[in-house]
Design a protein around this motif. Structure first.
Motif: not given
Length: 528
Positions: A408-437
């Protein structure tokens, strides 16, 4: 066998291919039936066929499939990891990729099983302020974790039996310590940097921290002679080289082999500087994020500006003031002045330099944002934005292909998975989002994304408070002590006088919408 061949022919025929037998050759070739560009689905089916007939290895097939644009366009949120009670400032994977570690303003470190969303372990970091970075040391059975934070401390957490955790202080910075970098493949060695400009080398075997140098501005171009560092990254192909970036426009490359561990020489002169030509001399920008690719390219994210990709031949050399980016001829293959770059374009004129690739569209003004590569061979560039979105560009050409709503505010961190096309993101909110295709439909870009440079603003580390003045005074005193020990002439008094004379003029009393812990409480609208 004949049925399998018939099915392959039908499948490929529907995608616009036909088989033709070459006379005298005992193999098949494929021609296009129609004169049209092949879609990503066509390419995927074509690769499947090549793998089945032995023309494409399983490893290369997996890389091609993972790096396809269709995978990126189908990224969607798998789940949200919710346990922290403050902004999540750090996300990182272990070497195997099955554990995600996070650090937060709540000063806790959490180890997640991201596939199930289960918390494996949660413990207090020992820090007194917001945790900015948390990483698992490799080859330690995921039991050794290093952290740095807004309190300036660098700490080590050792996970014992039955989930017990012991933490201890390893080193300190005067001011916030934003980032640390682990030497690739080492369970013992890592580096830290902080807003005091200090870079430290830490060995967990002895729990000792070696102060390598304090990063200095180029010929004291402003009153803050020490560059306040936000980012540090190590070259994965040659861990002797590491880069730092902070409150000025230059990314600096250092060679640890030049350091004399007996302290007999001054180690603070970079072997190379990197900066886009139009930003040389611009004091309104600074660097918030750095990343090295597997091909030894250096990715640099600027606040109030864009993201740039440098190859080794684009460096300014060890003296950026007297070196022209256009006329200087450098062969810095591994980002040092002594090697030729494999990424150097063959058609570049002998005395001309290639311009860095630029990535536009996001907004980076409010917080210290990271930047990263994405894909099995670093085919994409990813960054967060002040608008709460994730931006993904093709590395080659800089084309923006994906914009995802993530915060809802700012995304600061985006970390790719070391072996697959998965992403983890975080920011001003208190949670972590896990992204997969996993999305069925391919996403499309918003129609009104602007590629203009953001309006210039005060750099987030400009001195505007008495606390900043005290930080600089402590840093100057440390440098003076180090210079006196080495027998060098100290110009600290001159720096101090210049700082005091300019302090009142730089203290405009403006507010940057931050709370008492130094965290952004709001964000401007994104430039979309």
């Amino acid at each position: 066998m004949e049925v399998v061949i018939w099915l392959e022919e039908v499948l490929l025929f529907r995608c616009g291919f036909e088989f033709k037998e070459m006379s005298g050759a005992g193999f098949w070739v494929i021609d296009m039936m129609r004169k049209r560009a092949r879609t990503s689905m066509d390419s995927t089916i074509f690769d499947v066929w090549k793998r089945e007939v032995g023309e494409l290895s399983s490893r290369n097939f997996a890389h091609r499939l993972a790096a396809s644009e269709g995978v990126v366009l189908r990224l969607d949120i798998l789940r949200k990891l919710e346990k922290h009670k403050g902004c999540v400032n750090a996300v990182s994977f272990n070497a195997d990729g099955d554990i995600l570690v996070s650090g937060s303003d709540d000063r806790r470190v959490i180890l997640w099983d991201w596939e199930t969303g289960r918390v494996r372990l949660s413990f207090h970091s020992g820090h007194h302020n917001n945790v900015f970075q948390a990483k698992i040391m490799p080859y330690t059975e995921d039991r050794s974790i290093v952290t740095c934070a807004a309190d300036g401390q660098v700490r080590h957490a050792q996970i014992l039996e039955r989930g017990k955790v012991e933490t201890k202080l390893l080193a300190e910075h005067e001011g916030r310590a934003h980032k640390l970098a682990i030497e690739p493949g080492s369970p013992h060695i890592f580096y830290t940097c902080g807003e005091d400009g200090l870079v430290q080398h830490i060995d967990l075997r002895t729990s000792t921290a070696t102060e390598l140098f304090t990063c200095q501005s180029v010929h004291h171009q402003n009153y803050m002679s020490d560059v306040q560092l936000n980012a540090i990254a190590i070259d994965p192909r040659n861990p002797n080289f590491f880069a730092v970036g902070g409150s000025d426009q230059f990314a600096r490359l250092f060679d640890i082999r030049k350091y004399k561990w007996d302290g007999s020489t001054e180690f603070g002169q970079p072997v190379n500087f990197f900066c886009p030509p139009h930003l040389v001399g611009d004091e309104n920008v600074g660097i918030t994020g750095l990343a090295f690719s597997d091909q030894r390219e250096l990715l640099v994210s600027y606040n109030n500006e864009f993201i740039y990709l440098f190859t080794g031949d684009m460096g300014l050399g060890p003296d950026p003031v007297t070196t022209s980016l256009v006329s200087h001829d450098s062969d810095a293959g591994d980002m040092s002045p002594n090697h030729h770059s494999v990424a150097s374009p063959a058609d570049i004129d002998g005395n001309a330099k290639a311009a860095p690739q630029v990535y536009k569209g996001h907004m980076n003004c409010e917080t210290v944002k990271g930047v990263n590569f994405y894909g099995p061979r670093c085919e994409y560039v990813v960054s967060g934005s002040d608008c709460g979105r994730i931006f993904i560009w093709k590395k080659k050409g800089g084309k923006l292909i994906r914009v995802m709503e993530a915060d809802k505010h700012v995304v600061n961190c985006i970390e790719p998975h070391p072996h697959t096309m998965m992403l983890a993101s975080s920011g001003i909110e208190n949670d972590i989002k896990v992204w997969i295709p996993k999305a069925i439909d391919r996403a499309t870009l918003p129609a009104n994304i602007e590629m203009r440079r953001p309006k210039p603003r005060r750099w987030m580390h400009r001195m505007i408070s008495p606390e900043d003045l005290m930080l600089q005074l402590v840093s100057l005193q440390r440098r003076r002590t180090r210079q006196e020990r080495s027998g060098e002439n100290s110009d600290v008094r001159q720096d101090l006088l210049q700082m005091l004379l300019t302090f009142d003029g730089s203290s405009d009393g403006s507010s940057d919408d931050r709370d008492d812990d130094g965290d952004a409480t709001g964000a401007e609208e994104c430039n979309t």
